[in-house]
Motif scaffolding. Structure first.
Motif, PDB file in Angstrom:
ATOM      1  N   MET A  49      29.931   9.052   3.789  1.00  9.75           N
ATOM      2  CA  MET A  49      28.492   9.091   3.637  1.00  9.75           C
ATOM      3  C   MET A  49      28.026   7.696   3.206  1.00  9.75           C
ATOM      4  O   MET A  49      28.595   7.105   2.309  1.00  9.75           O
ATOM      5  N   LYS A  50      26.996   7.213   3.882  1.00 12.98           N
ATOM      6  CA  LYS A  50      26.479   5.870   3.607  1.00 12.98           C
ATOM      7  C   LYS A  50      25.138   5.956   2.889  1.00 12.98           C
ATOM      8  O   LYS A  50      24.340   6.854   3.127  1.00 12.98           O
ATOM      9  N   LYS A  51      24.905   4.981   2.014  1.00 12.20           N
ATOM     10  CA  LYS A  51      23.656   4.922   1.269  1.00 12.20           C
ATOM     11  C   LYS A  51      22.808   3.789   1.819  1.00 12.20           C
ATOM     12  O   LYS A  51      23.297   2.691   2.056  1.00 12.20           O
ATOM     13  N   PHE A  52      21.524   4.086   2.031  1.00 15.03           N
ATOM     14  CA  PHE A  52      20.551   3.093   2.459  1.00 15.03           C
ATOM     15  C   PHE A  52      19.359   3.166   1.526  1.00 15.03           C
ATOM     16  O   PHE A  52      18.993   4.242   1.054  1.00 15.03           O
ATOM     17  N   THR A  53      18.734   2.045   1.285  1.00 16.74           N
ATOM     18  CA  THR A  53      17.524   2.008   0.470  1.00 16.74           C
ATOM     19  C   THR A  53      16.350   1.767   1.399  1.00 16.74           C
ATOM     20  O   THR A  53      16.369   0.808   2.179  1.00 16.74           O
ATOM     21  N   ILE A  54      15.379   2.656   1.339  1.00 12.04           N
ATOM     22  CA  ILE A  54      14.205   2.552   2.198  1.00 12.04           C
ATOM     23  C   ILE A  54      12.942   2.587   1.342  1.00 12.04           C
ATOM     24  O   ILE A  54      12.956   3.115   0.239  1.00 12.04           O
ATOM     25  N   PRO A  55      11.842   2.037   1.852  1.00  6.42           N
ATOM     26  CA  PRO A  55      10.577   2.120   1.111  1.00  6.42           C
ATOM     27  C   PRO A  55       9.956   3.500   1.305  1.00  6.42           C
ATOM     28  O   PRO A  55       9.786   3.959   2.433  1.00  6.42           O
ATOM     29  N   CYS A  56       9.651   4.169   0.219  1.00 10.00           N
ATOM     30  CA  CYS A  56       9.029   5.493   0.280  1.00 10.00           C
ATOM     31  C   CYS A  56       7.661   5.452  -0.378  1.00 10.00           C
ATOM     32  O   CYS A  56       7.363   4.562  -1.174  1.00 10.00           O
ATOM     33  N   ASP A  57       6.834   6.414  -0.019  1.00  3.95           N
ATOM     34  CA  ASP A  57       5.471   6.491  -0.546  1.00  3.95           C
ATOM     35  C   ASP A  57       5.420   7.368  -1.789  1.00  3.95           C
ATOM     36  O   ASP A  57       5.912   8.493  -1.776  1.00  3.95           O
ATOM     37  N   PHE A  58       4.817   6.835  -2.832  1.00  4.45           N
ATOM     38  CA  PHE A  58       4.578   7.569  -4.071  1.00  4.45           C
ATOM     39  C   PHE A  58       3.117   7.344  -4.436  1.00  4.45           C
ATOM     40  O   PHE A  58       2.759   6.262  -4.902  1.00  4.45           O
ATOM     41  N   ALA A  59       2.277   8.341  -4.185  1.00  2.00           N
ATOM     42  CA  ALA A  59       0.831   8.231  -4.400  1.00  2.00           C
ATOM     43  C   ALA A  59       0.312   7.034  -3.617  1.00  2.00           C
ATOM     44  O   ALA A  59       0.413   7.009  -2.409  1.00  2.00           O
ATOM     45  N   GLU A  60      -0.184   6.034  -4.295  1.00  2.00           N
ATOM     46  CA  GLU A  60      -0.743   4.853  -3.620  1.00  2.00           C
ATOM     47  C   GLU A  60       0.245   3.687  -3.560  1.00  2.00           C
ATOM     48  O   GLU A  60      -0.107   2.606  -3.091  1.00  2.00           O
ATOM     49  N   ALA A  61       1.444   3.885  -4.039  1.00  2.00           N
ATOM     50  CA  ALA A  61       2.409   2.791  -4.095  1.00  2.00           C
ATOM     51  C   ALA A  61       3.630   3.084  -3.231  1.00  2.00           C
ATOM     52  O   ALA A  61       3.943   4.230  -2.937  1.00  2.00           O
ATOM     53  N   LYS A  62       4.316   2.020  -2.833  1.00  2.00           N
ATOM     54  CA  LYS A  62       5.603   2.142  -2.155  1.00  2.00           C
ATOM     55  C   LYS A  62       6.672   1.703  -3.145  1.00  2.00           C
ATOM     56  O   LYS A  62       6.461   0.791  -3.934  1.00  2.00           O
ATOM     57  N   ALA A  63       7.790   2.387  -3.084  1.00  2.00           N
ATOM     58  CA  ALA A  63       8.899   2.039  -3.963  1.00  2.00           C
ATOM     59  C   ALA A  63      10.208   2.271  -3.216  1.00  2.00           C
ATOM     60  O   ALA A  63      10.288   3.158  -2.357  1.00  2.00           O
ATOM     61  N   PRO A  64      11.242   1.491  -3.513  1.00  2.00           N
ATOM     62  CA  PRO A  64      12.534   1.700  -2.864  1.00  2.00           C
ATOM     63  C   PRO A  64      13.157   3.013  -3.327  1.00  2.00           C
ATOM     64  O   PRO A  64      13.017   3.404  -4.486  1.00  2.00           O
ATOM     65  N   ASN A  98      16.795   5.541  -2.474  1.00  2.00           N
ATOM     66  CA  ASN A  98      18.073   5.684  -1.781  1.00  2.00           C
ATOM     67  C   ASN A  98      18.112   6.973  -0.978  1.00  2.00           C
ATOM     68  O   ASN A  98      17.762   8.039  -1.490  1.00  2.00           O
ATOM     69  N   ILE A  99      18.566   6.852   0.281  1.00  2.00           N
ATOM     70  CA  ILE A  99      18.851   8.021   1.097  1.00  2.00           C
ATOM     71  C   ILE A  99      20.325   7.955   1.473  1.00  2.00           C
ATOM     72  O   ILE A  99      20.935   6.882   1.434  1.00  2.00           O
ATOM     73  N   TYR A 100      20.883   9.097   1.817  1.00  2.00           N
ATOM     74  CA  TYR A 100      22.293   9.177   2.140  1.00  2.00           C
ATOM     75  C   TYR A 100      22.443   9.734   3.547  1.00  2.00           C
ATOM     76  O   TYR A 100      21.852  10.754   3.889  1.00  2.00           O
ATOM     77  N   ILE A 101      23.245   9.041   4.349  1.00  2.00           N
ATOM     78  CA  ILE A 101      23.434   9.394   5.747  1.00  2.00           C
ATOM     79  C   ILE A 101      24.867   9.842   5.963  1.00  2.00           C
ATOM     80  O   ILE A 101      25.805   9.135   5.612  1.00  2.00           O
ATOM     81  N   GLY A 102      24.995  11.019   6.552  1.00  2.00           N
ATOM     82  CA  GLY A 102      26.295  11.543   6.936  1.00  2.00           C
ATOM     83  C   GLY A 102      26.198  12.026   8.370  1.00  2.00           C
ATOM     84  O   GLY A 102      25.547  11.401   9.193  1.00  2.00           O
ATOM     85  N   GLU A 103      26.809  13.145   8.650  1.00  2.00           N
ATOM     86  CA  GLU A 103      26.733  13.750   9.975  1.00  2.00           C
ATOM     87  C   GLU A 103      25.900  15.029   9.867  1.00  2.00           C
ATOM     88  O   GLU A 103      26.404  16.077   9.503  1.00  2.00           O
ATOM     89  N   PRO A 104      24.593  14.956  10.178  1.00  2.00           N
ATOM     90  CA  PRO A 104      23.714  16.110  10.018  1.00  2.00           C
ATOM     91  C   PRO A 104      23.944  17.168  11.100  1.00  2.00           C
ATOM     92  O   PRO A 104      24.488  16.879  12.172  1.00  2.00           O
ATOM     93  N   SER A 105      23.486  18.351  10.804  1.00  2.00           N
ATOM     94  CA  SER A 105      23.524  19.433  11.788  1.00  2.00           C
ATOM     95  C   SER A 105      22.590  19.090  12.940  1.00  2.00           C
ATOM     96  O   SER A 105      21.504  18.547  12.722  1.00  2.00           O
ATOM     97  N   PRO A 106      22.975  19.419  14.168  1.00  2.00           N
ATOM     98  CA  PRO A 106      22.092  19.154  15.302  1.00  2.00           C
ATOM     99  C   PRO A 106      20.782  19.950  15.232  1.00  2.00           C
ATOM    100  O   PRO A 106      19.816  19.620  15.894  1.00  2.00           O
ATOM    101  N   LYS A 107      20.752  20.986  14.401  1.00  2.00           N
ATOM    102  CA  LYS A 107      19.579  21.858  14.305  1.00  2.00           C
ATOM    103  C   LYS A 107      18.472  21.288  13.425  1.00  2.00           C
ATOM    104  O   LYS A 107      17.345  21.765  13.476  1.00  2.00           O
TER     105      LYS A 107
END
Length: 92
Positions: free
Chosen positions: A1-16, A18-27
């Motif tokens: 599983m790999k970790k990536f940091t992405i900008p996410c929205d929190f109210a009126e601000a963006k903040a980094p 972490n999301i985690y990527i593995g092998e998701p279900s095709p569904k």
């Protein structure tokens, strides 16, 4: 599983965040559960353009029988390398 940091929205601000990527279900969307958790527990959201990008990568991985995790590492690594290369050009 790999970790990536992405900008996410929190109210009126963006903040980094972490999301985690593995092998998701095709569904399911590959970030569906992390997006729901972020909304419910932290009051934030993953921007739609990021959700769309990961959905496209997931579709490509499924169509080609490739690893979603490895495809993300390749795609995001390429993007990071381009961004850092552009930053170095700006410094010169």
């Amino acid at each position: 599983m790999k970790k990536f940091t992405i900008p996410c929205d929190f109210a009126e601000a963006k903040a980094p965040f972490n999301i985690y990527i593995g092998e998701p279900s095709p569904k399911f969307h590959p970030l569906q559960f992390q997006h729901l958790w972020l909304q419910e527990e932290r009051g934030g959201s993953i921007p739609s353009e990021i959700m769309d990008s990961f959905q496209k990568l997931h579709a490509i991985a499924l169509e080609n029988g490739a690893s979603f995790e490895e495809l993300c590492v390749y795609a995001l690594g390429t993007t990071s390398e381009k961004a850092s290369g552009e930053a170095k050009k700006d410094e010169q």
